[in-house]
Design a protein around this motif. Structure first.
Motif, PDB file in Angstrom:
ATOM      1  N   THR A  42      -5.837  -9.434   6.232  1.00 20.55           N
ATOM      2  CA  THR A  42      -5.523  -8.978   7.583  1.00 20.55           C
ATOM      3  C   THR A  42      -3.997  -9.032   7.661  1.00 20.55           C
ATOM      4  N   ALA A  43      -3.382  -7.951   8.120  1.00 21.02           N
ATOM      5  CA  ALA A  43      -1.923  -7.871   7.993  1.00 21.02           C
ATOM      6  C   ALA A  43      -1.285  -7.203   9.201  1.00 21.02           C
TER       7      ALA A  43
ATOM      8  N   GLY B  53       0.679  -1.613  11.503  1.00 27.22           N
ATOM      9  CA  GLY B  53       1.866  -0.934  10.954  1.00 27.22           C
ATOM     10  C   GLY B  53       1.998  -1.040   9.451  1.00 27.22           C
ATOM     11  N   VAL B  54       0.913  -1.439   8.809  1.00 25.48           N
ATOM     12  CA  VAL B  54       0.982  -1.699   7.365  1.00 25.48           C
ATOM     13  C   VAL B  54       1.320  -0.436   6.572  1.00 25.48           C
ATOM     14  N   VAL B  55       0.682   0.672   6.904  1.00 32.10           N
ATOM     15  CA  VAL B  55       0.897   1.895   6.115  1.00 32.10           C
ATOM     16  C   VAL B  55       2.348   2.354   6.246  1.00 32.10           C
TER      17      VAL B  55
ATOM     18  N   ASP C 232      -6.449   3.779  -3.820  1.00 29.16           N
ATOM     19  CA  ASP C 232      -5.733   2.639  -4.382  1.00 29.16           C
ATOM     20  C   ASP C 232      -5.685   1.511  -3.353  1.00 29.16           C
ATOM     21  N   ILE C 233      -5.513   1.902  -2.097  1.00 28.43           N
ATOM     22  CA  ILE C 233      -5.492   0.932  -0.999  1.00 28.43           C
ATOM     23  C   ILE C 233      -6.257   1.542   0.170  1.00 28.43           C
ATOM     24  N   SER C 234      -7.114   0.739   0.814  1.00 30.72           N
ATOM     25  CA  SER C 234      -7.769   1.195   2.036  1.00 30.72           C
ATOM     26  C   SER C 234      -7.222   0.391   3.210  1.00 30.72           C
TER      27      SER C 234
ATOM     28  N   SER D  27      -6.670  -4.195   8.559  1.00 26.85           N
ATOM     29  CA  SER D  27      -7.373  -4.705   7.383  1.00 26.85           C
ATOM     30  C   SER D  27      -6.861  -3.941   6.174  1.00 26.85           C
ATOM     31  N   VAL D  28      -6.588  -4.678   5.113  1.00 21.38           N
ATOM     32  CA  VAL D  28      -6.037  -4.045   3.905  1.00 21.38           C
ATOM     33  C   VAL D  28      -6.917  -4.419   2.711  1.00 21.38           C
TER      34      VAL D  28
END
Lengths: 400, 551
Positions: free
Chosen positions: A108-109, A122-124, A305-307, A319-320
């Protein structure tokens, strides 16, 4: 008389077994409303014969050469979308069961330093900015708001951190992102490295094409070095959702909208000041969803590669799920800019994934099997779909 | 020209053509692009499309690499013209890397009796045009939505059997349409063929207009007119519209059909807008009615059709009408020669004979050779390379440009077709029992190599092999023109190209075993059920002779 069927009246030639033309894709996928507007057919066409029509659907712009690739890579046509999950090392059976699929790390980020306009944590945006600053990528194919139509997402290649910031936030229509993989109109170095942020179906198409190398016309499939899938149960038709449902039926002034979100089963619309102006169960808007999305069992973006998505984490967090070595390497560049903790609510992900698969298995008219071959013959598709509510149309739709 | 088709929206190409007349591109090449380079072309919307009107296509390599097509009406070249063309290829058609089989500075003879060359840079075009125009040649309307090269029997005027020499009619039609602004914006390409021979050498059945020799009850000779033939992804045999024209009326009938097509043709959907679709919509009778409104001559009913058979090629040594003169048909497999060799062919024509003729099977003919000089000509090195006495498979092989240069082709064609033909000659050449086995290889569905009229037609496709996508072909069998004209059936789909030679070997083995008397390959292929042919190509069954065609 109009339409491609006129050909059949002109001779009695027996066609080659398995021959597929773009107009077959139209009949089986586009005309019955099953197209999910991922743009895979546009990207896959080696002669650049497929473009994007004014109705935001694929259309023929040059001669169809009969190569079949538009069919082969269509996630509602010849590409068994769940068979792409193995391409990132997933065990097909495990991915088909309830679970996150293959994940190296999960978090969780949230960004430590706020980026205005981001959707959840804002992770992406932070990831893309970090990769651009580190020189790891030359651009990121994302969605940004159209200059002409409010709250309509359009594909855009962000090449600077500033452009990433400008494009922050989510849109709920498809942009035919893969149709923009020609990267035309953007100044780039000779062998560009591109990240793609998109829906799971878009990522499936890229991964499938990368796994079966071919000459993709002007599409730079080879340039994609990172794929980020946005957790997704369905996408919407812009006209139906934003114009008909929100603007016309509910009186929402789109010019005043500051944020649109789908969270905890609700569609939430806020004004520019952050005040909620509409909150309604998302099921009320299902009529505006793309019909083809029902058939997708890839809420979690197994081929990516990343969801990334909001489900499974507290409000304001993302969620990462990092699925591949490439994802891990990319995420290293942004880790120090994020607050990270173990996933808040993995069960929420399992639950929504199970629901998504349930809808998919009901909607799919063919067997669901991640371990089956990637490609589905047109004849096999007909066998599964004929006589159903998703059958190929037999009328001749002319969209030219 | 008025656009009278109701309810259509003009497609993008139509809009470009209206923005600026496509023939104006010639001036732009001379004055701007050849001086400022390809970037100047990119700046003008639709200009790549307009370039086709001067015979220029972009290659799939992009940038400053173009294909230049040269129009050769009726396929007829003087020795000097042939040498000029050869020299142009020698001087300008140079790629960065030699082709592994054909080297560099080559040219291609096409199935429309044209010449194509590659790797032309835009700044070289004015000099190429200057040289061509000096010897009376043009590239104008070799491509684009207008009258393409007019086909004619390559041995018109020489053939002992022909009803009459139709070449003057082909010339007159060419002269009328080249540079004619009124008729240079048709909905799509417009292909005409004219012949006075009895062997359908100009392939009337697969052209937009086909004029075939005919005779009225009073003995008057002229043409019966057929319309609406073609191949591509919507093959159609031409329709007889019950019209007879005198040779001197050929231009007017061609003009009238062009007007009809320009006015009523589909300018919305470019994929179903060749003349054959209009003929299909109107029907032959309806088409004739519309034509009658547009021509200044009475439409007489068709006369006696004089066509007897389909010949397909002119390879070998043949006596001409004139006693003591011969024409020598050289076999140019897949139509590709070096510029130097083509120049040499022109020199040989000048030294030994009269002129050069190009044929629709991508071959070349030297005409007017006196009997006493035949042996000398046959001993020339060029004729050892391009033999008048080839094996049946090399004799019948035709291939389009393929993915080497063409932006549409899915697969490489020229080298493959040649290698397959040579292998079949090695394995079956002496036993196949016919002079030519026609194997035509088109790299995509556009049918530039005319696969539908071949004994064996190949159409480029993708194929799946394990986890890979590989170059492949659809395979069709049993096509021909002539009295028993019929298109192939596409018997097999998506065969990996590397599997083709063995698949062919199985088919020809079976043909040898099952052939009845003098039965030709296409006749046998039509007699055997497609499912069985498919099994044989796949190597999945013991062959069983079918008794009738079945789907």
């Amino acid at each position: 008389m109009a339409g491609f069927d006129i050909r059949e009246l002109m001779n009695d030639i027996e066609e080659a077994p398995g021959k597929v033309w773009f107009w077959d894709l139209e009949k089986a996928v586009i005309d019955p409303g099953r197209c999910v507007q991922c743009g895979a057919c546009v990207a896959a066409c080696p002669s650049d014969s497929i473009g994007i029509a004014e109705d935001d659907l694929p259309k023929l712009v040059k001669m169809c050469t009969g190569c079949s690739l538009c069919w082969d890579f269509c996630p509602r046509g010849g590409m068994r979308h769940e068979a792409t999950w193995k391409l990132t090392g997933n065990n097909g059976a495990a991915a088909a069961a309830n679970g996150l699929g293959r994940v190296h790390e999960s978090y969780t980020a949230r960004v430590k330093e706020d980026i205005p306009g981001v959707q959840d944590g804002g992770v992406v945006s932070a990831l893309l900015i970090a990769l651009l600053e580190a020189g790891e990528i030359d651009g990121a194919l994302v969605a940004r708001e159209s200059a002409e139509e409010p709250w309509k997402g359009e594909a855009f290649l962000a090449r600077t951190p500033e452009e990433v910031r400008e494009a922050a936030g989510s849109f709920y229509n498809q942009t035919l992102a893969l149709g923009h993989l020609d990267l035309e109109g953007y100044e780039l170095p000779p062998n560009p490295r591109i990240a793609v942020v998109g829906t799971p179906c878009e990522v499936e198409g890229i991964k499938a094409m990368q796994a079966r190398p071919w000459k993709w016309g002007s599409s730079r499939v080879d340039a994609v070095v990172l794929t980020v899938a946005l957790l997704c149960t369905k996408s919407f038709n812009y006209e139906k959702l934003m114009l008909e449902e929100l603007r016309d039926r509910r009186g929402v002034d789109l010019e005043e909208v500051g944020r649109v979100d789908v969270i905890r089963g609700k569609l939430i619309v806020q004004d520019r000041g952050g005040e909620t102006i509409l909150e309604e169960p998302i099921k009320d808007f299902h009529g505006a969803a793309l019909k083809g999305c029902d058939e997708c069992a890839d809420f979690l973006g197994h081929a990516a590669d990343i969801s990334v998505g909001s489900v499974g984490s507290a409000d304001g967090y993302s969620s990462v799920l990092i699925r591949t070595e490439e994802g891990l390497a990319a995420f290293e560049h942004v880790k120090d800019r994020l607050e990270l903790r173990p996933l808040d609510k993995p069960k929420s992900l399992y639950k929504l994934d199970a629901l998504d698969k349930k809808v998919a298995l009901k909607s799919l008219k063919r067997p669901f099997d991640p371990d089956a071959p990637l490609f589905i013959d047109y004849e096999d598709h007909l066998e599964s779909y004929a006589g159903t509510d998703r059958a190929p149309v037999d009328h001749e739709a002319v969209r030219y | 020209m008025r656009f009278l088709r109701e309810g259509q929206r003009l497609n993008q190409v139509e809009k470009w053509k209206l923005e600026r007349h496509p023939l104006d591109v010639r001036e732009a090449v001379l004055e701007v692009y050849s001086r400022e380079g390809v970037e100047a072309i990119e700046r003008v919307p639709g200009e790549h499309e307009r370039l086709k009107w001067v015979g220029i296509y972009p290659q799939n390599q992009g940038g400053n690499n173009f294909m230049q097509r040269i129009k050769v009406p009726g396929g007829r070249l003087t020795p000097e013209q042939a040498q000029v063309i050869g020299r142009i290829a020698r001087d300008f058609a140079r790629g960065p890397e030699p082709n592994p089989h054909f080297g560099n500075n080559f040219l291609d003879i096409t199935t429309r009796q044209d010449i194509q060359m590659h790797w032309i840079q835009i700044e070289e075009v004015p000099e190429i045009w200057r040289r061509l125009e000096e010897v009376g040649m043009t590239t104008v309307q070799a491509c684009g939505d207008s009258a393409r090269n007019v086909l004619c029997c390559p041995v018109s005027g020489l053939d002992r059997e022909e009803a009459f020499d139709a070449y003057p009619a082909a010339q007159a039609i060419t002269a009328y349409f080249v540079g004619n602004r009124e008729y240079a914006n048709l909905p799509r390409k417009f292909k005409m063929s004219v012949t006075g021979c009895l062997e359908d050498c100009a392939q009337a059945e697969i052209n937009d207009i086909g004029m075939l020799p005919a005779r009225l009850p009073d003995g008057t000779l002229g043409f019966n007119v057929r319309v609406g033939g073609g191949l591509g992804d919507g093959p159609r045999m031409a329709s007889d519209i019950d019209v007879f024209v005198l040779p001197e009326e050929a231009v007017e009938i061609a003009r009238g059909i062009a007007q009809l097509y320009g006015e009523l043709g589909n300018r919305e959907n470019r994929w179903i807008n060749r003349l054959r679709y209009l003929v299909q919509e109107l029907g032959p009778e309806g088409f004739r009615e519309e034509l009658e409104k547009r021509v200044g001559i009475p439409l007489r009913p068709a006369g006696e059709d004089l066509t007897r058979r389909y010949r397909g090629d002119h390879v070998g040594v043949h006596a001409q009408k004139e006693d003591g003169l011969y024409y020598v048909g050289l076999n140019v497999p897949v139509g590709r020669m070096s510029g130097e060799q083509f120049e040499e062919a022109g020199r040989l024509a000048g030294e030994y004979g009269r002129d050069i003729r190009l044929a629709t099977d991508q071959n070349l003919i030297i005409t007017g050779v006196p009997e006493e000089r035949l042996d000398e000509l046959l001993a020339e090195p060029l004729l050892r390379r391009y033999s008048p006495d080839p094996g049946p498979f090399e004799r019948g092989v035709v291939a389009c440009t393929g993915s080497e240069f063409c932006r549409f082709a899915i697969v490489e064609t020229k080298i493959r077709a040649l290698e397959w033909a040579r292998e079949m000659d090695r394995r079956f050449g002496d036993e196949i029992g016919q002079e030519a086995v026609r194997m035509h290889f088109s790299g995509c569905s556009a049918s530039c190599a005319q696969p539908q009229i071949a004994d064996v037609g190949f159409r480029g496709e993708t194929a799946k092999k394990g986890d890979r996508i590989v170059e492949g072909v659809d395979i069709g069998l049993g096509g021909s023109l002539g009295r028993d004209a019929a298109f192939i059936d596409w018997v097999e789909g998506s065969r990996p190209a590397e599997d083709v030679p063995e698949a062919l070997a199985r088919i020809f083995e079976r043909f040898k075993r099952e052939r009845r008397g003098d039965e030709r390959f296409h006749e046998w292929a039509r007699r055997v059920r497609n499912a069985e042919l498919r099994d044989t190509l796949r190597g999945t069954s013991v062959p069983v002779v079918g008794v009738q065609k079945g789907k």
